[in-house]
Design a protein around this motif. Sequence first.
Motif, short mmCIF file in Angstrom:
data_model
loop_
_atom_site.label_atom_id
_atom_site.label_comp_id
_atom_site.label_asym_id
_atom_site.label_seq_id
_atom_site.Cartn_x
_atom_site.Cartn_y
_atom_site.Cartn_z
N PRO A 1 0.81 -1.22 0.00
CA PRO A 1 0.00 0.00 0.00
C PRO A 1 0.85 1.28 0.00
CG PRO A 1 -0.81 -1.52 1.66
CD PRO A 1 0.48 -2.08 1.12
N CYS A 2 1.99 1.23 0.66
CA CYS A 2 2.87 2.39 0.67
C CYS A 2 3.38 2.67 -0.73
CB CYS A 2 4.03 2.15 1.64
SG CYS A 2 5.13 3.56 1.76
N TRP A 3 3.82 1.63 -1.42
CA TRP A 3 4.33 1.78 -2.78
C TRP A 3 3.23 2.31 -3.70
CZ3 TRP A 3 8.74 2.48 -4.89
CH2 TRP A 3 8.92 2.30 -6.26
N MET A 4 2.00 1.82 -3.51
CA MET A 4 0.88 2.29 -4.33
C MET A 4 0.62 3.78 -4.09
SD MET A 4 -1.59 -1.08 -4.03
CE MET A 4 -3.03 -0.22 -4.59
N ARG A 5 0.73 4.22 -2.85
CA ARG A 5 0.54 5.64 -2.55
C ARG A 5 1.64 6.48 -3.19
NH1 ARG A 5 -2.39 7.96 2.22
NH2 ARG A 5 -3.80 6.36 2.95
N LEU A 6 2.86 5.99 -3.14
CA LEU A 6 3.97 6.73 -3.75
C LEU A 6 3.74 6.85 -5.25
CD1 LEU A 6 6.68 8.15 -3.67
CD2 LEU A 6 7.79 5.91 -3.77
N ARG A 7 3.34 5.77 -5.88
CA ARG A 7 3.06 5.81 -7.32
C ARG A 7 1.93 6.80 -7.63
NH1 ARG A 7 6.63 4.58 -10.47
NH2 ARG A 7 5.23 3.81 -12.05
N LYS A 8 0.92 6.86 -6.77
CA LYS A 8 -0.18 7.80 -6.93
C LYS A 8 0.33 9.24 -6.83
CE LYS A 8 -4.67 8.81 -4.84
NZ LYS A 8 -5.59 8.47 -3.75
N LEU A 9 1.24 9.51 -5.90
CA LEU A 9 1.82 10.84 -5.75
C LEU A 9 2.65 11.21 -6.98
CD1 LEU A 9 2.90 10.57 -2.00
CD2 LEU A 9 1.12 12.09 -2.92
N GLU A 10 3.34 10.23 -7.54
CA GLU A 10 4.12 10.47 -8.75
C GLU A 10 3.20 10.75 -9.93
OE1 GLU A 10 7.96 7.62 -7.66
OE2 GLU A 10 6.35 6.81 -8.90
N LYS A 11 2.17 9.93 -10.10
CA LYS A 11 1.25 10.11 -11.22
C LYS A 11 0.49 11.43 -11.14
CE LYS A 11 0.71 5.31 -12.45
NZ LYS A 11 -0.12 4.15 -12.54
N ALA A 12 0.24 11.91 -9.92
CA ALA A 12 -0.46 13.19 -9.73
C ALA A 12 0.47 14.37 -9.98
CB ALA A 12 -1.04 13.26 -8.32
N GLY A 13 1.76 14.10 -10.19
CA GLY A 13 2.72 15.18 -10.44
C GLY A 13 3.19 15.87 -9.18
N ILE A 14 2.90 15.29 -8.02
CA ILE A 14 3.36 15.86 -6.75
C ILE A 14 4.83 15.50 -6.53
CG2 ILE A 14 3.07 15.78 -4.24
CD1 ILE A 14 0.02 15.42 -4.86
N VAL A 15 5.19 14.27 -6.83
CA VAL A 15 6.60 13.86 -6.82
C VAL A 15 7.06 13.93 -8.26
CG1 VAL A 15 8.23 12.00 -6.35
CG2 VAL A 15 6.29 12.37 -4.81
N THR A 16 7.99 14.83 -8.53
CA THR A 16 8.39 15.06 -9.92
C THR A 16 9.75 14.49 -10.28
OG1 THR A 16 9.31 17.22 -9.35
CG2 THR A 16 7.00 17.16 -10.08
N GLY A 17 10.47 13.96 -9.30
CA GLY A 17 11.78 13.38 -9.60
C GLY A 17 12.55 13.07 -8.35
N TYR A 18 13.68 12.43 -8.54
CA TYR A 18 14.58 12.06 -7.45
C TYR A 18 15.97 12.55 -7.83
CZ TYR A 18 10.66 9.12 -6.18
OH TYR A 18 9.41 8.68 -5.84
N HIS A 19 16.63 13.20 -6.89
CA HIS A 19 17.89 13.85 -7.20
C HIS A 19 18.93 13.60 -6.12
CE1 HIS A 19 15.51 16.03 -10.17
NE2 HIS A 19 14.64 16.22 -9.20
N ALA A 20 20.18 13.71 -6.51
CA ALA A 20 21.27 13.66 -5.55
C ALA A 20 21.77 15.07 -5.31
CB ALA A 20 22.41 12.79 -6.10
N ARG A 21 22.15 15.38 -4.10
CA ARG A 21 22.79 16.67 -3.79
C ARG A 21 24.28 16.47 -3.95
NH1 ARG A 21 20.24 20.21 0.89
NH2 ARG A 21 21.82 21.57 0.01
N VAL A 22 24.89 17.31 -4.74
CA VAL A 22 26.32 17.22 -5.01
C VAL A 22 27.03 18.34 -4.27
CG1 VAL A 22 28.07 17.33 -6.82
CG2 VAL A 22 25.89 16.16 -7.26
#
Length: 159
Positions: A35-56
Amino acid sequence: MKLDAIDLRILDAIQRDGRITKLALAEKAGLSPTPCWMRLRKLEKAGIVTGYHARVALRRIAPVASVMVEVALANHRQSDFERFERVIATIPEVIGCWSVGGGIDYFLKIAAPDIDAYQRLIDDLLDRELGIERYFTYIVTKTVKDETVLPVGALIGRP
């Protein structure tokens, strides 16, 4: 999309660690992994999570001059703003650009190898005749805070 406390815990956790495992994320969110993974995917599909980045830590790789610049354009037609923004978007050293209201039009955040490189960049912008009427340069002498984790809960009125 309406966010609940679980969504907020997920957002907080992935902002702090974009490489968090599914199991660790589920623990922080208080859910089982699926269920957690499904919620994360929902946040991504809604455009709330737009990417994953590293701080350099750029200063560990090479010297860098961080510069903040206020820019005022001579004219304020939509085409003037569009032309300026189109050019700024192509310059890698410009790592942030914000259109603002008030006495100036834009704030720029620039990362250059040194002050001379910064000045060459500005000279190039002026040579392109983008309509820059004036600009003010502020050299960053010390970073006091440079946070990437957004206070999502506080911004939407939840603890």
